[in-house]
Design an enzyme around this catalytic site. Sequence first.
Site, PDB file in Angstrom:
ATOM      1  N   ASP A   1       0.841  -0.821   0.249  1.00 37.77           N
ATOM      2  CA  ASP A   1       0.061  -0.119   0.184  1.00 37.77           C
ATOM      3  C   ASP A   1       0.682   1.185  -0.064  1.00 37.77           C
ATOM      4  O   ASP A   1       2.348   1.149   0.455  1.00 37.77           O
ATOM      5  CB  ASP A   1      -0.723   0.267   1.102  1.00 37.77           C
ATOM      6  CG  ASP A   1      -2.248  -0.675   1.276  1.00 37.77           C
ATOM      7  OD1 ASP A   1      -2.343  -0.758  -0.396  1.00 37.77           O
ATOM      8  OD2 ASP A   1      -3.057  -1.065   1.917  1.00 37.77           O
TER       9      ASP A   1
ATOM     10  N   LYS B   1      -3.717   3.433  -3.797  1.00 37.24           N
ATOM     11  CA  LYS B   1      -4.485   4.709  -4.063  1.00 37.24           C
ATOM     12  C   LYS B   1      -4.188   4.972  -2.638  1.00 37.24           C
ATOM     13  O   LYS B   1      -4.609   4.991  -1.529  1.00 37.24           O
ATOM     14  CB  LYS B   1      -4.524   5.738  -4.458  1.00 37.24           C
ATOM     15  CG  LYS B   1      -4.572   5.326  -6.728  1.00 37.24           C
ATOM     16  CD  LYS B   1      -5.578   5.856  -6.766  1.00 37.24           C
ATOM     17  CE  LYS B   1      -6.151   4.786  -7.341  1.00 37.24           C
ATOM     18  NZ  LYS B   1      -7.630   5.515  -8.008  1.00 37.24           N
TER      19      LYS B   1
ATOM     20  N   GLY C   1      -1.152  -0.991   5.111  1.00 42.61           N
ATOM     21  CA  GLY C   1      -0.074  -0.203   6.908  1.00 42.61           C
ATOM     22  C   GLY C   1      -1.570  -0.694   7.849  1.00 42.61           C
ATOM     23  O   GLY C   1      -2.454  -0.710   7.707  1.00 42.61           O
TER      24      GLY C   1
ATOM     25  N   MET D   1      -9.462   8.807   8.396  1.00 42.23           N
ATOM     26  CA  MET D   1      -9.468   8.629   7.001  1.00 42.23           C
ATOM     27  C   MET D   1     -10.924  10.296   7.485  1.00 42.23           C
ATOM     28  O   MET D   1     -11.688  10.205   6.098  1.00 42.23           O
ATOM     29  CB  MET D   1     -10.525   8.351   5.861  1.00 42.23           C
ATOM     30  CG  MET D   1      -9.146   6.369   6.008  1.00 42.23           C
ATOM     31  SD  MET D   1     -10.013   5.460   5.087  1.00 42.23           S
ATOM     32  CE  MET D   1     -10.886   3.749   6.140  1.00 42.23           C
TER      33      MET D   1
HETATM   34  N1  SAH Z   1      -5.645  -0.520   8.508  1.00 41.34           N
HETATM   35  C1  SAH Z   1      -4.856   0.694   8.760  1.00 41.34           C
HETATM   36  C2  SAH Z   1      -5.491   2.052   8.528  1.00 41.34           C
HETATM   37  C3  SAH Z   1      -6.260   2.511   7.501  1.00 41.34           C
HETATM   38  S1  SAH Z   1      -6.988   3.825   6.879  1.00 41.34           S
HETATM   39  C4  SAH Z   1      -4.245   0.912  10.435  1.00 41.34           C
HETATM   40  O1  SAH Z   1      -4.642  -0.132  10.854  1.00 41.34           O
HETATM   41  O2  SAH Z   1      -3.608   2.461  11.043  1.00 41.34           O
HETATM   42  C5  SAH Z   1      -6.184   5.238   6.593  1.00 41.34           C
HETATM   43  C6  SAH Z   1      -6.283   5.721   8.116  1.00 41.34           C
HETATM   44  O3  SAH Z   1      -5.081   5.352   8.422  1.00 41.34           O
HETATM   45  C7  SAH Z   1      -5.566   7.066   6.845  1.00 41.34           C
HETATM   46  O4  SAH Z   1      -6.317   7.834   6.748  1.00 41.34           O
HETATM   47  C8  SAH Z   1      -5.156   7.468   9.014  1.00 41.34           C
HETATM   48  O5  SAH Z   1      -6.121   8.241   9.335  1.00 41.34           O
HETATM   49  C9  SAH Z   1      -4.466   6.657   9.281  1.00 41.34           C
HETATM   50  N2  SAH Z   1      -3.103   6.007   9.529  1.00 41.34           N
HETATM   51  C10 SAH Z   1      -2.599   5.213   9.208  1.00 41.34           C
HETATM   52  N3  SAH Z   1      -1.287   5.836   9.451  1.00 41.34           N
HETATM   53  C11 SAH Z   1      -1.652   6.738  10.383  1.00 41.34           C
HETATM   54  C12 SAH Z   1       0.206   6.877  10.576  1.00 41.34           C
HETATM   55  N4  SAH Z   1       1.268   6.968  11.259  1.00 41.34           N
HETATM   56  N5  SAH Z   1      -1.162   8.355  11.841  1.00 41.34           N
HETATM   57  C13 SAH Z   1      -1.874   8.509  11.645  1.00 41.34           C
HETATM   58  N6  SAH Z   1      -2.910   8.515  11.389  1.00 41.34           N
HETATM   59  C14 SAH Z   1      -2.692   7.281  10.248  1.00 41.34           C
END
Ligand code: SAH
Length: 254
Positions: free
Chosen positions: A35, A56, A87, A169
């Site tokens: 991702d 994206k 992520g 998000m």
């Molecule tokens: N599966 C991921 C979330 C994916 S959705 C998880 O468990 O974290 C993507 C959203 O995750 C972003 O819009 C933001 O709200 C959050 N996010 C991801 N990485 C982040 C970070 N390092 N710091 C703060 N928010 C984060």
Amino acid sequence: MTATVYLVGAGPGAPDLITLRAARLLEAADIVFYDALVHADTVALAKNAEKVAVGKRYGKHSAAQLFINKRLVDAARKYKTVVRLKGGDPMLFGRAQEEIDALAEAGIACEVVPGITAALAASAELGISLTRRGLSRSVAFATPRVGREEQPSDWAASLINADTGVLYMAAHEAREIAAQLIARGKSAGTPVMVVENASLQSRRHLTTLGAMAHEGLPALEGPAVLMLGEVYRAALEAATALPQSPRKANNAAK
Ligand code: SAH
């Protein structure tokens, strides 16, 4: 023979916030689909793998998701170890289910390796518990984001009912979100902690729902979580008191 596809949580960003299992699978991988939010050093752990960027930052629509599902199925028929690197944790707002279902439908084995989700990385960094005793006994993870063909969701209800809420998000709709929560009965004085880039070069911003409804948020560059609830009250009060402290510090130095 088809491969097992591993849906692996890459953690919140810092490359060393990953499980040993994830690191070992990356090392063994023949191909990795990763991702946009995954750190380059994490992808680089897959020393021998073909590396394919998918996904994206915003507006990942179902056509793109269908394409990813298909590529996973194809890869499982061609390679031995296939890693889908996502992520944070794959099972939270990661569209893992679409991939799990597509693989199951194609008769391909799939395993999920958990990762540290953004809310937990942000809490660790803040040193503020999501469930501080006496203030919070419940946490809601929510997102106002709905996909194109999805029904609208009542994400606000969960935040109204939980002691602490974490919104994913959501940062670029901060103003509308705050207005909606206030209209639904959440107090305008509710403290809001915004953490951007948790576990990396993180930045934080403290405000209240009321102020956020008026002013929105300062421009953010990285991904951010909006965290709200009484557990952030002490931090908010300390931050509001800040403008006086430099003068005090100067006086003390004289
Ligand atoms: N599966 C991921 C979330 C994916 S959705 C998880 O468990 O974290 C993507 C959203 O995750 C972003 O819009 C933001 O709200 C959050 N996010 C991801 N990485 C982040 C970070 N390092 N710091 C703060 N928010 C984060």
